[in-house]
Design a protein around this motif. Structure first.
Motif, PDB file in Angstrom:
ATOM      1  N   GLN A   1      -5.062  -3.313   3.889  1.00 18.95           N
ATOM      2  CA  GLN A   1      -4.200  -4.354   3.334  1.00 18.95           C
ATOM      3  C   GLN A   1      -2.950  -3.727   2.712  1.00 18.95           C
ATOM      4  O   GLN A   1      -1.851  -4.237   2.877  1.00 18.95           O
ATOM      5  CB  GLN A   1      -4.955  -5.162   2.280  1.00 18.95           C
ATOM      6  CG  GLN A   1      -6.024  -6.052   2.857  1.00 18.95           C
ATOM      7  CD  GLN A   1      -6.864  -6.698   1.772  1.00 18.95           C
ATOM      8  OE1 GLN A   1      -6.704  -6.424   0.590  1.00 18.95           O
ATOM      9  NE2 GLN A   1      -7.794  -7.560   2.190  1.00 18.95           N
ATOM     10  N   LYS A   2      -3.133  -2.630   2.008  1.00 17.97           N
ATOM     11  CA  LYS A   2      -2.001  -1.950   1.390  1.00 17.97           C
ATOM     12  C   LYS A   2      -1.045  -1.439   2.465  1.00 17.97           C
ATOM     13  O   LYS A   2       0.173  -1.541   2.321  1.00 17.97           O
ATOM     14  CB  LYS A   2      -2.505  -0.782   0.549  1.00 17.97           C
ATOM     15  CG  LYS A   2      -1.469  -0.095  -0.236  1.00 17.97           C
ATOM     16  CD  LYS A   2      -1.743  -0.283  -1.681  1.00 17.97           C
ATOM     17  CE  LYS A   2      -0.718   0.463  -2.487  1.00 17.97           C
ATOM     18  NZ  LYS A   2      -0.490  -0.172  -3.743  1.00 17.97           N
ATOM     19  N   ASN A   3      -1.579  -0.925   3.548  1.00 16.42           N
ATOM     20  CA  ASN A   3      -0.762  -0.428   4.646  1.00 16.42           C
ATOM     21  C   ASN A   3       0.023  -1.577   5.289  1.00 16.42           C
ATOM     22  O   ASN A   3       1.201  -1.421   5.590  1.00 16.42           O
ATOM     23  CB  ASN A   3      -1.635   0.275   5.685  1.00 16.42           C
ATOM     24  CG  ASN A   3      -0.820   0.952   6.758  1.00 16.42           C
ATOM     25  OD1 ASN A   3       0.278   1.430   6.511  1.00 16.42           O
ATOM     26  ND2 ASN A   3      -1.347   0.983   7.958  1.00 16.42           N
TER      27      ASN A   3
ATOM     28  N   LYS B   1      -9.106  -2.395   1.575  1.00 20.24           N
ATOM     29  CA  LYS B   1      -7.977  -2.375   0.645  1.00 20.24           C
ATOM     30  C   LYS B   1      -6.854  -1.474   1.152  1.00 20.24           C
ATOM     31  O   LYS B   1      -5.684  -1.810   1.029  1.00 20.24           O
ATOM     32  CB  LYS B   1      -8.435  -1.919  -0.741  1.00 20.24           C
ATOM     33  CG  LYS B   1      -9.211  -2.971  -1.477  1.00 20.24           C
ATOM     34  CD  LYS B   1      -9.531  -2.545  -2.880  1.00 20.24           C
ATOM     35  CE  LYS B   1     -10.284  -3.653  -3.585  1.00 20.24           C
ATOM     36  NZ  LYS B   1     -10.514  -3.354  -4.998  1.00 20.24           N
TER      37      LYS B   1
ATOM     38  N   SER C   1       0.961  -4.402   3.837  1.00 19.91           N
ATOM     39  CA  SER C   1       2.020  -4.834   2.921  1.00 19.91           C
ATOM     40  C   SER C   1       3.132  -3.793   2.869  1.00 19.91           C
ATOM     41  O   SER C   1       4.301  -4.121   2.738  1.00 19.91           O
ATOM     42  CB  SER C   1       1.458  -5.093   1.530  1.00 19.91           C
ATOM     43  OG  SER C   1       1.021  -3.903   0.925  1.00 19.91           O
ATOM     44  N   PHE C   2       2.779  -2.519   3.001  1.00 21.46           N
ATOM     45  CA  PHE C   2       3.773  -1.445   3.011  1.00 21.46           C
ATOM     46  C   PHE C   2       4.669  -1.564   4.234  1.00 21.46           C
ATOM     47  O   PHE C   2       5.886  -1.473   4.136  1.00 21.46           O
ATOM     48  CB  PHE C   2       3.039  -0.095   3.007  1.00 21.46           C
ATOM     49  CG  PHE C   2       3.932   1.092   2.821  1.00 21.46           C
ATOM     50  CD1 PHE C   2       4.508   1.355   1.585  1.00 21.46           C
ATOM     51  CD2 PHE C   2       4.179   1.969   3.855  1.00 21.46           C
ATOM     52  CE1 PHE C   2       5.312   2.456   1.393  1.00 21.46           C
ATOM     53  CE2 PHE C   2       4.976   3.074   3.676  1.00 21.46           C
ATOM     54  CZ  PHE C   2       5.551   3.313   2.446  1.00 21.46           C
TER      55      PHE C   2
END
Length: 71
Positions: free
Chosen positions: A46-48, A43, A50-51
């Motif tokens: 994935q967050k990185n 997660k 999208s960031f």
């Protein structure tokens, strides 16, 4: 004499059963922690992504820090 031997046998059996139960609990706990930490890492990755996809990469963040310091 017989009661002492019987007590020793019962204590040994209880000790073995308790040890096996603790091993199983530890194994289950370890598996859960391993699985959940893997999910957390996924997660965060994935967050990185999208960031960074939104234009907030490492270079942009360092530029923002420089701008804040100059104010």
């Amino acid at each position: 004499m017989v009661s002492v031997t019987l007590t020793a046998v019962v204590t040994a059996i209880a000790s073995i059963l308790w040890t096996k139960a603790q091993e199983k609990i530890g194994e289950n706990f370890g598996d859960t922690v391993w699985t959940q930490s893997g999910k957390l890492i996924e997660k965060l990755q994935q967050k990185n992504k999208s960031f960074e996809h939104e234009g907030f990469g490492i270079a942009s963040l360092s530029t923002l820090r420089v701008i804040r310091r100059s104010r």
